[in-house]
Design a protein around this motif. Structure first.
Motif, PDB file in Angstrom:
ATOM      1  N   UNK A   1       0.833  -1.179   0.000  1.00 47.26           N
ATOM      2  CA  UNK A   1       0.000   0.000   0.000  1.00 47.26           C
ATOM      3  C   UNK A   1       0.877   1.242   0.000  1.00 47.26           C
ATOM      4  N   UNK A   2       0.523   2.182  -0.804  1.00 51.66           N
ATOM      5  CA  UNK A   2       1.251   3.431  -0.861  1.00 51.66           C
ATOM      6  C   UNK A   2       0.672   4.385   0.162  1.00 51.66           C
ATOM      7  N   UNK A   3       1.524   4.956   1.025  1.00 54.85           N
ATOM      8  CA  UNK A   3       0.983   5.912   1.989  1.00 54.85           C
ATOM      9  C   UNK A   3       0.327   7.077   1.256  1.00 54.85           C
ATOM     10  N   UNK A   4      -0.741   7.547   1.814  1.00 51.97           N
ATOM     11  CA  UNK A   4      -1.499   8.611   1.190  1.00 51.97           C
ATOM     12  C   UNK A   4      -2.118   9.449   2.282  1.00 51.97           C
ATOM     13  N   UNK A   5      -2.593  10.609   1.919  1.00 59.53           N
ATOM     14  CA  UNK A   5      -3.344  11.402   2.873  1.00 59.53           C
ATOM     15  C   UNK A   5      -4.642  11.806   2.214  1.00 59.53           C
ATOM     16  N   UNK A   6      -5.617  12.005   3.005  1.00 54.60           N
ATOM     17  CA  UNK A   6      -6.883  12.441   2.451  1.00 54.60           C
ATOM     18  C   UNK A   6      -8.048  11.878   3.214  1.00 54.60           C
ATOM     19  N   UNK A   7      -9.185  12.394   2.849  1.00 58.34           N
ATOM     20  CA  UNK A   7     -10.438  11.978   3.461  1.00 58.34           C
ATOM     21  C   UNK A   7     -11.127  10.990   2.529  1.00 58.34           C
ATOM     22  N   UNK A   8     -11.615   9.929   3.092  1.00 58.79           N
ATOM     23  CA  UNK A   8     -12.349   8.932   2.311  1.00 58.79           C
ATOM     24  C   UNK A   8     -13.719   9.510   1.974  1.00 58.79           C
ATOM     25  N   UNK A   9     -14.033   9.567   0.709  1.00 58.17           N
ATOM     26  CA  UNK A   9     -15.332  10.071   0.254  1.00 58.17           C
ATOM     27  C   UNK A   9     -16.324   8.933   0.046  1.00 58.17           C
ATOM     28  N   UNK A  10     -15.809   7.783  -0.412  1.00 58.41           N
ATOM     29  CA  UNK A  10     -16.649   6.590  -0.567  1.00 58.41           C
ATOM     30  C   UNK A  10     -15.731   5.381  -0.708  1.00 58.41           C
ATOM     31  N   UNK A  11     -16.309   4.222  -0.543  1.00 59.87           N
ATOM     32  CA  UNK A  11     -15.608   2.951  -0.744  1.00 59.87           C
ATOM     33  C   UNK A  11     -16.187   2.283  -1.973  1.00 59.87           C
ATOM     34  N   UNK A  12     -15.334   1.621  -2.713  1.00 59.90           N
ATOM     35  CA  UNK A  12     -15.792   0.847  -3.866  1.00 59.90           C
ATOM     36  C   UNK A  12     -15.233  -0.556  -3.735  1.00 59.90           C
ATOM     37  N   UNK A  13     -16.128  -1.522  -3.740  1.00 54.75           N
ATOM     38  CA  UNK A  13     -15.732  -2.926  -3.767  1.00 54.75           C
ATOM     39  C   UNK A  13     -15.851  -3.423  -5.195  1.00 54.75           C
ATOM     40  N   UNK A  14     -14.805  -4.063  -5.690  1.00 53.40           N
ATOM     41  CA  UNK A  14     -14.811  -4.581  -7.052  1.00 53.40           C
ATOM     42  C   UNK A  14     -14.829  -6.106  -6.989  1.00 53.40           C
ATOM     43  N   UNK A  15     -15.914  -6.680  -7.466  1.00 53.11           N
ATOM     44  CA  UNK A  15     -16.023  -8.136  -7.523  1.00 53.11           C
ATOM     45  C   UNK A  15     -15.096  -8.694  -8.600  1.00 53.11           C
ATOM     46  N   UNK A  16     -14.704  -9.933  -8.451  1.00 48.87           N
ATOM     47  CA  UNK A  16     -13.881 -10.620  -9.450  1.00 48.87           C
ATOM     48  C   UNK A  16     -14.803 -11.404 -10.385  1.00 48.87           C
ATOM     49  N   UNK A  17     -15.724 -10.685 -10.990  1.00 47.73           N
ATOM     50  CA  UNK A  17     -16.702 -11.292 -11.896  1.00 47.73           C
ATOM     51  C   UNK A  17     -17.364 -10.186 -12.694  1.00 47.73           C
ATOM     52  N   UNK A  18     -17.837 -10.533 -13.870  1.00 51.37           N
ATOM     53  CA  UNK A  18     -18.607  -9.595 -14.671  1.00 51.37           C
ATOM     54  C   UNK A  18     -20.040  -9.558 -14.162  1.00 51.37           C
ATOM     55  N   UNK A  19     -20.694  -8.422 -14.369  1.00 48.76           N
ATOM     56  CA  UNK A  19     -22.091  -8.275 -14.009  1.00 48.76           C
ATOM     57  C   UNK A  19     -22.979  -8.647 -15.185  1.00 48.76           C
ATOM     58  N   UNK A  20     -24.257  -8.533 -14.975  1.00 47.28           N
ATOM     59  CA  UNK A  20     -25.212  -8.899 -16.009  1.00 47.28           C
ATOM     60  C   UNK A  20     -25.530 -10.378 -15.934  1.00 47.28           C
ATOM     61  N   UNK A  21     -26.556 -10.782 -16.634  1.00 46.04           N
ATOM     62  CA  UNK A  21     -27.006 -12.168 -16.584  1.00 46.04           C
ATOM     63  C   UNK A  21     -25.911 -13.146 -16.991  1.00 46.04           C
ATOM     64  N   UNK A  22     -25.244 -12.865 -18.087  1.00 47.49           N
ATOM     65  CA  UNK A  22     -24.192 -13.763 -18.560  1.00 47.49           C
ATOM     66  C   UNK A  22     -23.038 -13.875 -17.554  1.00 47.49           C
ATOM     67  N   UNK A  23     -22.606 -12.733 -17.016  1.00 47.10           N
ATOM     68  CA  UNK A  23     -21.526 -12.737 -16.037  1.00 47.10           C
ATOM     69  C   UNK A  23     -21.900 -13.456 -14.756  1.00 47.10           C
ATOM     70  N   UNK A  24     -23.116 -13.211 -14.283  1.00 46.23           N
ATOM     71  CA  UNK A  24     -23.582 -13.863 -13.056  1.00 46.23           C
ATOM     72  C   UNK A  24     -23.688 -15.380 -13.240  1.00 46.23           C
ATOM     73  N   UNK A  25     -24.194 -15.805 -14.396  1.00 47.91           N
ATOM     74  CA  UNK A  25     -24.287 -17.245 -14.664  1.00 47.91           C
ATOM     75  C   UNK A  25     -22.909 -17.878 -14.770  1.00 47.91           C
ATOM     76  N   UNK A  26     -21.982 -17.205 -15.431  1.00 47.82           N
ATOM     77  CA  UNK A  26     -20.621 -17.727 -15.552  1.00 47.82           C
ATOM     78  C   UNK A  26     -19.987 -17.872 -14.172  1.00 47.82           C
ATOM     79  N   UNK A  27     -20.200 -16.886 -13.313  1.00 47.10           N
ATOM     80  CA  UNK A  27     -19.652 -16.960 -11.962  1.00 47.10           C
ATOM     81  C   UNK A  27     -20.283 -18.110 -11.183  1.00 47.10           C
ATOM     82  N   UNK A  28     -21.598 -18.238 -11.260  1.00 49.09           N
ATOM     83  CA  UNK A  28     -22.297 -19.297 -10.541  1.00 49.09           C
ATOM     84  C   UNK A  28     -21.816 -20.678 -10.980  1.00 49.09           C
ATOM     85  N   UNK A  29     -21.687 -20.879 -12.278  1.00 50.66           N
ATOM     86  CA  UNK A  29     -21.199 -22.176 -12.786  1.00 50.66           C
ATOM     87  C   UNK A  29     -19.777 -22.424 -12.312  1.00 50.66           C
TER      88      UNK A  29
END
Length: 142
Positions: A1-29
């Protein structure tokens, strides 16, 4: 992690999968076959829906929490997360900062309670601050 300064405005979680019907089905399988995994999915979901603990946690974080799939990332989030998913980013005025990568999320073993503790610790390690509430005190981080 690179040291940084600042105020957190929001958090973003990035899933390791594509969204949408096709992506969700691929992940489930892939999940059923044991060929795909996403530690962030294990934290936020149980079965086909979000965990109750997750739904209860999000409003207490003190900042908005957005969850996106690989194919839903904007350019800044894509650059900060490419090759490091699943992950959690803190968005500051200076841009996104990686807080938790795949290994850190996997160590949480699906625990929502441990997730919030680790996010708080990672933000501190990165030199980031939580925004203050209206009364001048730090906003709740759980």
């Amino acid at each position: 992690m690179t040291p940084s300064t600042g105020v957190i405005r929001r958090l973003i979680g990035v899933y390791h999968a594509d969204g949408g019907l096709r992506g969700e089905l691929a992940y489930l399988i892939g999940k059923l076959r044991g060929t795909t995994e996403c530690a962030l999915c294990d934290i936020t979901h149980r079965g086909f829906g979000p965990k109750r603990e997750w739904r209860d946690l999000v409003p207490t974080l003190g900042v908005p929490m957005h969850l996106v799939h690989l194919n839903e990332r904007n350019a800044d989030v894509h650059a900060a997360s490419e090759g490091r998913t699943p992950c959690v980013l803190a968005v500051t005025d200076g841009g996104p900062v990686l807080l938790l990568g795949p290994a850190e999320l996997a160590e949480l073993d699906g625990s929502v309670a441990r997730f919030v503790e680790r996010v708080r610790d990672a933000a501190e390690e990165a030199g980031l601050r939580w925004p203050e509430s209206r009364d001048g005190r730090p906003a709740s981080t759980a």
